[in-house]
Design a protein around this motif. Structure first.
Motif, short mmCIF file in Angstrom:
data_model
loop_
_atom_site.label_atom_id
_atom_site.label_comp_id
_atom_site.label_asym_id
_atom_site.label_seq_id
_atom_site.Cartn_x
_atom_site.Cartn_y
_atom_site.Cartn_z
N PRO A 113 -9.03 1.29 2.50
CA PRO A 113 -9.83 0.11 2.83
C PRO A 113 -9.04 -1.18 2.95
O PRO A 113 -9.48 -2.12 3.62
CB PRO A 113 -10.83 0.03 1.66
N ASN A 114 -7.85 -1.24 2.33
CA ASN A 114 -7.03 -2.45 2.40
C ASN A 114 -6.12 -2.49 3.62
O ASN A 114 -5.50 -3.52 3.90
CB ASN A 114 -6.16 -2.58 1.15
N HIS A 136 -11.76 0.39 12.44
CA HIS A 136 -11.59 -0.21 11.11
C HIS A 136 -10.86 -1.54 11.16
O HIS A 136 -10.54 -2.11 10.11
CB HIS A 136 -10.84 0.76 10.20
#
Length: 386
Positions: A113-114, A136
């Motif tokens: 997610p980072n 993303h």
């Protein structure tokens, strides 16, 4: 502060070099066409050092840690529990090379997610799922042109190596022999042959320019036709597709990026249309050629030789059939990782990081994906499934 995960190939089996064969390398400041070589604010390495292996760290550690960032360097990228998978969830930037790719699949990107930036230290970003990167919001960048000439030189070497039957002839000497007939029974002159490139971008055009003095007949196919002045200068014959071009060629070299339109292009059907006894060179991406179809074409004699340094997956397993097929000239993926090229792609990686960390724009020619879409070089060279 950012966490940067750098995936590089292992050090030499004899250990990281304490000295090198040469004391210096030529300084390349500008590429054909005018693009400048990488221009970071500084570098923390000596050009000509081994930078692409784990201990070389692309010369990045001092730069990153002096600013408080975390750098993790590993060669462990595959299999359950790899360091890549363990470190990925809180990583902001992933750096890897095409020669030892960190395959950033859709599944891996979803578990990171980072992740904001994926850098290819080199050229060719197909080891990143570009659709997932777009979805993303991950920026994908590569050091465009940094090793294009390196690869073009490797292509010419492989063409001559196959056509002149160099590798088996060298082996005769190593084995203490001197049977000239064994060597020359598969040796020909390149002069007068018809040579074609699938794609005539930076690498393909550089190959054509280097082959022109050999007095060969040059062909090419590309989605973007070259200027008429270049066609006239090199006496090129343009074809609208690979299918149209390959029946005319004695040697075909693949210099295209891997994307949905090129994956599996050289399968049984296309190989069957090539001249019997032709040669195929692939320093682009392995999946552009069908693995088993290439083996069959060599065994039947449809191809007189196949050479390249791209495999799938990378590293290739010990039982990969391209290791043992007849009349091949395969190398591990080294064409774009000479010590000369490493100086440029390490500097370019630092330039990209300097821009990203400072919040300033990354060079347009380095961009593959940005802002949720194909960008820069990516918009010119790639296509996606979306």
């Amino acid at each position: 502060m950012a966490k940067i995960l750098c995936v590089l190939y292992d050090d030499p089996s004899t250990g990281y070099p304490k000295s090198y064969a040469r004391d210096e390398i030529p300084a390349i400041t500008r590429y054909p066409g005018g693009q400048t070589a990488p221009t970071p604010k500084a570098i923390d390495f000596t050009p000509g050092e081994l930078l692409g292996s784990v201990s070389g760290e692309l010369g990045l550690r001092s730069f990153l840690e002096s600013q408080g960032h975390t750098l993790v360097v590993t060669s462990d990228k595959d299999g359950d529990g790899s360091i890549l998978d363990r470190e990925l969830p809180d990583t902001d930037v992933v750096i890897s090379q095409p020669f030892w790719p960190a395959y950033l699949t859709a599944e891996r990107i979803a578990k990171a997610p980072n992740l904001k930036l994926a850098i290819t230290a080199g050229i060719g970003s197909d080891h990143v799922d570009l659709d997932a990167a777009i979805e993303h919001g991950v920026t994908v960048a590569e050091v465009t042109y940094c090793n294009s000439i390196s690869v073009a030189e490797h292509v010419v070497m492989m063409i001559l190596g196959l056509v002149r039957n160099y590798i088996p002839s060298y082996q005769v000497v190593v084995n203490g022999g001197w049977n000239i007939a064994d060597c020359v029974q598969r040796s020909y002159d390149l002069e007068g042959m018809h040579v074609g490139t699938v794609a005539a971008g930076r690498i393909g055009t550089a190959v054509l320019r280097r082959l022109a003095p050999f007095d060969v007949n040059l062909h090419y196919t590309d989605r973007h036709r070259l200027p008429e002045s270049v066609e006239r200068e090199l006496n090129l014959t343009f074809h609208t597709s690979a299918a149209e071009m390959v029946p005319h060629c004695d040697v075909v070299t693949i210099n295209a990026p891997l994307h949905p339109e090129t994956e599996g292009l050289f399968g049984e059907k296309l190989l069957a249309t090539m001249k019997r006894g032709s040669y195929l060179i692939n320093t682009a991406r392995a999946k552009i050629a069908d693995r088993d179809a290439v083996v069959k074409a060599l065994e039947s004699g449809q191809l007189a030789g196949y050479a390249g340094d791209v495999w799938y997956p990378q590293p290739a397993p010990a039982d990969h059939p391209w290791r043992t097929m007849p009349n091949h000239g395969m190398t591990p993926h080294i064409s774009g990782s000479s010590l000369s090229a490493q100086a440029r792609y390490a500097a370019g990686t630092r330039e990209i990081l300097e821009s990203w960390l400072a919040g300033t724009p990354i060079r347009d020619e380095y961009l593959i994906v940005d802002g949720g879409r194909l960008a820069g070089t990516g918009a010119h060279s790639y296509s996606t499934r979306m």
